[in-house]
Design a protein around this motif. Structure first.
Motif, mmCIF file in Angstrom:
data_model
loop_
_atom_site.group_PDB
_atom_site.id
_atom_site.type_symbol
_atom_site.label_atom_id
_atom_site.label_comp_id
_atom_site.label_asym_id
_atom_site.label_seq_id
_atom_site.Cartn_x
_atom_site.Cartn_y
_atom_site.Cartn_z
ATOM 1 N N ASP A 21 60.954 -3.937 -99.659
ATOM 2 C CA ASP A 21 61.271 -4.259 -98.268
ATOM 3 C C ASP A 21 62.368 -3.382 -97.667
ATOM 4 N N LEU A 22 62.889 -2.464 -98.431
ATOM 5 C CA LEU A 22 64.062 -1.701 -98.001
ATOM 6 C C LEU A 22 63.826 -0.915 -96.713
ATOM 7 N N SER A 23 62.711 -0.260 -96.596
ATOM 8 C CA SER A 23 62.446 0.530 -95.392
ATOM 9 C C SER A 23 62.390 -0.362 -94.156
ATOM 10 N N ASP A 24 61.666 -1.487 -94.255
ATOM 11 C CA ASP A 24 61.602 -2.408 -93.121
ATOM 12 C C ASP A 24 62.972 -3.002 -92.819
ATOM 13 N N PHE A 25 63.747 -3.274 -93.852
ATOM 14 C CA PHE A 25 65.107 -3.781 -93.679
ATOM 15 C C PHE A 25 65.944 -2.781 -92.889
ATOM 16 N N ALA A 49 72.413 -1.868 -103.980
ATOM 17 C CA ALA A 49 73.299 -1.457 -102.891
ATOM 18 C C ALA A 49 73.504 0.057 -102.907
ATOM 19 N N ARG A 50 73.699 0.608 -104.088
ATOM 20 C CA ARG A 50 73.905 2.046 -104.211
ATOM 21 C C ARG A 50 72.637 2.796 -103.799
ATOM 22 N N PHE A 51 71.483 2.377 -104.322
ATOM 23 C CA PHE A 51 70.218 3.032 -103.974
ATOM 24 C C PHE A 51 69.923 2.869 -102.491
ATOM 25 N N GLY A 52 70.111 1.640 -101.974
ATOM 26 C CA GLY A 52 69.881 1.398 -100.551
ATOM 27 C C GLY A 52 70.775 2.244 -99.680
ATOM 28 N N GLY A 53 72.012 2.443 -100.106
ATOM 29 C CA GLY A 53 72.934 3.296 -99.359
ATOM 30 C C GLY A 53 72.462 4.737 -99.323
ATOM 31 N N HIS A 54 71.959 5.213 -100.454
ATOM 32 C CA HIS A 54 71.421 6.586 -100.489
ATOM 33 C C HIS A 54 70.231 6.720 -99.546
ATOM 34 N N ILE A 55 69.339 5.749 -99.586
ATOM 35 C CA ILE A 55 68.153 5.789 -98.720
ATOM 36 C C ILE A 55 68.570 5.701 -97.251
ATOM 37 N N ALA A 56 69.497 4.814 -96.930
ATOM 38 C CA ALA A 56 69.957 4.662 -95.551
ATOM 39 C C ALA A 56 70.564 5.963 -95.025
#
Length: 85
Positions: A21-25, A49-56
């Protein structure tokens, strides 16, 4: 994060589901209840959180680099990529 780590449940949510769901988030495309679930997970799971931060950061950089007149063409571009064109 290895595949075993993706099955970890933090704050009632599995890491694998957060990544799905990360992209939609990040796009603001999820409802408030799901956003709250993911925020709870991300607050307690340093790996996601670390991975999501990199993607963001990557998505933000890509969006800034994209010419403004083409920013709304994302779905069409994605469809062409998936079609192999």
């Amino acid at each position: 994060m290895n595949d075993h780590g993706l099955d970890t449940i933090v704050a009632g949510v599995c890491c694998r589901d957060v990544l799905a769901d990360l992209s939609d988030f990040l796009d603001g495309a999820l409802g408030a209840p799901r956003v709250a679930e993911l925020q709870g997970h991300l607050a307690a799971c340093s790996n996601c959180a670390r991975f999501g931060g990199h993607i963001a950061r990557t998505l933000t950089a890509l969006r800034r680099a994209m010419p403004e007149e083409t920013r709304d063409q994302g779905p069409a571009v994605l469809a062409r990529i998936r079609a192999g064109r």
